[in-house]
Design a protein around this motif. Structure first.
Motif, mmCIF file in Angstrom:
data_model
loop_
_atom_site.group_PDB
_atom_site.id
_atom_site.type_symbol
_atom_site.label_atom_id
_atom_site.label_comp_id
_atom_site.label_asym_id
_atom_site.label_seq_id
_atom_site.Cartn_x
_atom_site.Cartn_y
_atom_site.Cartn_z
ATOM 1 N N LYS A 145 0.266 -3.656 -15.859
ATOM 2 C CA LYS A 145 0.496 -5.050 -15.462
ATOM 3 C C LYS A 145 -0.207 -6.010 -16.415
ATOM 4 C CE LYS A 145 -2.152 -6.856 -12.512
ATOM 5 N NZ LYS A 145 -2.899 -7.967 -13.062
ATOM 6 N N ASN A 146 -1.467 -5.717 -16.755
ATOM 7 C CA ASN A 146 -2.227 -6.578 -17.672
ATOM 8 C C ASN A 146 -1.603 -6.614 -19.058
ATOM 9 O OD1 ASN A 146 -4.050 -7.193 -15.641
ATOM 10 N ND2 ASN A 146 -5.467 -5.575 -16.230
ATOM 11 N N ARG A 147 -1.132 -5.486 -19.526
ATOM 12 C CA ARG A 147 -0.498 -5.427 -20.848
ATOM 13 C C ARG A 147 0.821 -6.195 -20.854
ATOM 14 N NH1 ARG A 147 -1.322 0.419 -23.443
ATOM 15 N NH2 ARG A 147 -0.078 -0.655 -24.970
ATOM 16 N N LEU A 148 1.575 -6.117 -19.774
ATOM 17 C CA LEU A 148 2.823 -6.875 -19.681
ATOM 18 C C LEU A 148 2.548 -8.374 -19.612
ATOM 19 C CD1 LEU A 148 4.827 -4.570 -17.257
ATOM 20 C CD2 LEU A 148 5.330 -4.994 -19.682
ATOM 21 N N GLN A 149 1.520 -8.767 -18.875
ATOM 22 C CA GLN A 149 1.143 -10.181 -18.831
ATOM 23 C C GLN A 149 0.762 -10.677 -20.227
ATOM 24 O OE1 GLN A 149 -1.923 -10.083 -15.811
ATOM 25 N NE2 GLN A 149 -0.542 -10.902 -14.254
ATOM 26 N N HIS A 150 0.003 -9.871 -20.952
ATOM 27 C CA HIS A 150 -0.372 -10.230 -22.319
ATOM 28 C C HIS A 150 0.868 -10.366 -23.194
ATOM 29 C CE1 HIS A 150 -2.591 -10.401 -26.065
ATOM 30 N NE2 HIS A 150 -1.834 -9.404 -26.511
ATOM 31 N N PHE A 151 1.804 -9.451 -23.044
ATOM 32 C CA PHE A 151 3.040 -9.503 -23.824
ATOM 33 C C PHE A 151 3.800 -10.804 -23.544
ATOM 34 C CE2 PHE A 151 7.615 -8.789 -24.118
ATOM 35 C CZ PHE A 151 7.725 -8.387 -25.445
ATOM 36 N N GLY A 183 0.828 -1.201 0.000
ATOM 37 C CA GLY A 183 0.000 0.000 0.000
ATOM 38 C C GLY A 183 0.860 1.247 0.000
ATOM 39 N N GLU A 184 1.897 1.255 0.824
ATOM 40 C CA GLU A 184 2.827 2.385 0.867
ATOM 41 C C GLU A 184 3.551 2.544 -0.472
ATOM 42 O OE1 GLU A 184 5.451 1.528 4.122
ATOM 43 O OE2 GLU A 184 3.839 1.626 5.604
ATOM 44 N N PHE A 185 3.936 1.425 -1.051
ATOM 45 C CA PHE A 185 4.668 1.464 -2.327
ATOM 46 C C PHE A 185 3.806 2.038 -3.450
ATOM 47 C CE2 PHE A 185 6.073 -0.644 -6.298
ATOM 48 C CZ PHE A 185 7.298 -0.023 -6.412
ATOM 49 N N TYR A 186 2.552 1.592 -3.541
ATOM 50 C CA TYR A 186 1.673 2.117 -4.593
ATOM 51 C C TYR A 186 1.454 3.618 -4.428
ATOM 52 C CZ TYR A 186 0.751 -2.605 -6.270
ATOM 53 O OH TYR A 186 0.871 -3.859 -6.787
ATOM 54 N N CYS A 187 1.364 4.083 -3.186
ATOM 55 C CA CYS A 187 1.259 5.530 -2.955
ATOM 56 C C CYS A 187 2.545 6.228 -3.386
ATOM 57 C CB CYS A 187 0.980 5.832 -1.481
ATOM 58 S SG CYS A 187 -0.675 5.373 -0.968
ATOM 59 N N PHE A 188 3.684 5.633 -3.083
ATOM 60 C CA PHE A 188 4.979 6.186 -3.439
ATOM 61 C C PHE A 188 5.136 6.326 -4.960
ATOM 62 C CE2 PHE A 188 9.461 5.316 -4.577
ATOM 63 C CZ PHE A 188 10.082 6.410 -3.972
ATOM 64 N N LEU A 189 4.579 5.385 -5.712
ATOM 65 C CA LEU A 189 4.687 5.446 -7.181
ATOM 66 C C LEU A 189 3.999 6.677 -7.751
ATOM 67 C CD1 LEU A 189 4.217 1.717 -8.245
ATOM 68 C CD2 LEU A 189 6.326 3.068 -8.241
ATOM 69 N N ASN A 190 2.999 7.162 -7.047
ATOM 70 C CA ASN A 190 2.314 8.395 -7.449
ATOM 71 C C ASN A 190 1.726 8.299 -8.861
ATOM 72 O OD1 ASN A 190 1.402 10.978 -6.853
ATOM 73 N ND2 ASN A 190 3.172 11.943 -7.807
ATOM 74 N N MET A 191 1.108 7.162 -9.130
ATOM 75 C CA MET A 191 0.416 6.944 -10.399
ATOM 76 C C MET A 191 -0.961 6.372 -10.081
ATOM 77 S SD MET A 191 3.226 5.296 -12.998
ATOM 78 C CE MET A 191 2.037 5.254 -14.340
ATOM 79 N N PRO A 192 -1.954 6.691 -10.902
ATOM 80 C CA PRO A 192 -3.286 6.109 -10.657
ATOM 81 C C PRO A 192 -3.229 4.582 -10.685
ATOM 82 C CG PRO A 192 -3.410 7.872 -12.276
ATOM 83 C CD PRO A 192 -1.955 7.609 -12.038
ATOM 84 N N LEU A 193 -3.905 3.965 -9.729
ATOM 85 C CA LEU A 193 -3.905 2.510 -9.622
ATOM 86 C C LEU A 193 -4.427 1.846 -10.894
ATOM 87 C CD1 LEU A 193 -3.106 0.305 -7.675
ATOM 88 C CD2 LEU A 193 -5.410 0.374 -6.723
ATOM 89 N N ASP A 194 -5.434 2.439 -11.554
ATOM 90 C CA ASP A 194 -5.961 1.830 -12.779
ATOM 91 C C ASP A 194 -4.897 1.822 -13.880
ATOM 92 O OD1 ASP A 194 -6.221 4.633 -12.971
ATOM 93 O OD2 ASP A 194 -7.900 4.484 -14.374
ATOM 94 N N GLU A 195 -4.028 2.822 -13.938
ATOM 95 C CA GLU A 195 -2.950 2.831 -14.928
ATOM 96 C C GLU A 195 -1.928 1.743 -14.616
ATOM 97 O OE1 GLU A 195 -0.983 6.550 -15.863
ATOM 98 O OE2 GLU A 195 -2.882 7.646 -15.717
ATOM 99 N N LEU A 196 -1.616 1.562 -13.334
ATOM 100 C CA LEU A 196 -0.669 0.516 -12.951
ATOM 101 C C LEU A 196 -1.228 -0.868 -13.274
ATOM 102 C CD1 LEU A 196 0.507 1.971 -9.520
ATOM 103 C CD2 LEU A 196 1.834 1.863 -11.652
ATOM 104 N N MET A 197 -2.511 -1.080 -13.002
ATOM 105 C CA MET A 197 -3.123 -2.378 -13.294
ATOM 106 C C MET A 197 -3.203 -2.619 -14.808
ATOM 107 S SD MET A 197 -3.450 -3.872 -10.458
ATOM 108 C CE MET A 197 -2.118 -2.941 -9.707
#
Length: 181
Positions: free
Chosen positions: A147-153, A130-144
């Motif tokens: 992740k989904n696009r990388l899994q597809h790749f 939770g702390e790490f995702y806040c630290f990234l300072n990016m919207p969670l939907d963009e991060l997900m």
């Protein structure tokens, strides 16, 4: 002589037209490499608070999610070589987070399971994430989405089985299982 002409024409048909080398900023492999390095550099300080490395954390994640597993199954799930995984498991065991035991039913197999200390580390890990995702300072939907696009790749890019195309890889023990599940 005719046989040689046929072989040359088959090779010519399979040849791929040369492609101009992209600039560094346009190089897909470099961007994936740079992103991986960047993510690791960002994540390491958070993992240090837990006392584990990233690969060790991945082992714990599998065990938290799926329960005890054999070493071979863990290697397959984590896409790691046994020669890399086995010493890492010894280090995690020395931290008191896992046990490695040979079942009496099949002493060739080594079963890896969490200790109570390893199980308790999950709560701290969830808080750290939770702390790490806040630290990234990016919207969670963009991060997900990323992740989904990388899994597809990973599932889609390249041939289904590398050893058939690269026999030296199979001989060296790399990717003995198909890349796609």
């Amino acid at each position: 002589m005719r046989h040689d002409v046929k072989r040359k024409s088959l090779v010519a048909k399979r040849a791929i037209a040369p492609v101009e080398v992209p600039t560094l900023d346009s190089h897909l492999c470099f961007e994936l490499y740079a992103a991986s390095n960047h993510m690791t550099r960002l994540f390491v300080p958070f993992l240090q608070k837990l006392g584990v490395t990233y690969p060790q954390d991945l082992v714990l994640v599998v065990l938290w999610e799926r329960g005890p597993h054999g070493v071979g199954e863990l290697a397959s799930l984590l896409r790691m070589e046994l020669g890399t995984l086995s010493p890492m498991l010894k280090r995690i065991e020395s931290k008191g987070l896992i046990t490695r035991q040979r079942p009496l039913s099949d002493e060739r197999r080594v079963l890896v399971a969490l200790t109570s200390k390893g199980t308790l580390l999950r709560k701290r890990t969830e808080q750290m994430l939770g702390e790490f995702y806040c630290f990234l300072n990016m919207p969670l939907d963009e991060l997900m989405d990323l992740k989904n696009r990388l899994q597809h790749f990973v599932r889609s890019a390249g041939p289904k089985e590398l050893p058939a195309l690269f026999p030296q890889s199979a001989e060296a023990g790399f990717l003995k299982t198909p890349v796609r599940a």
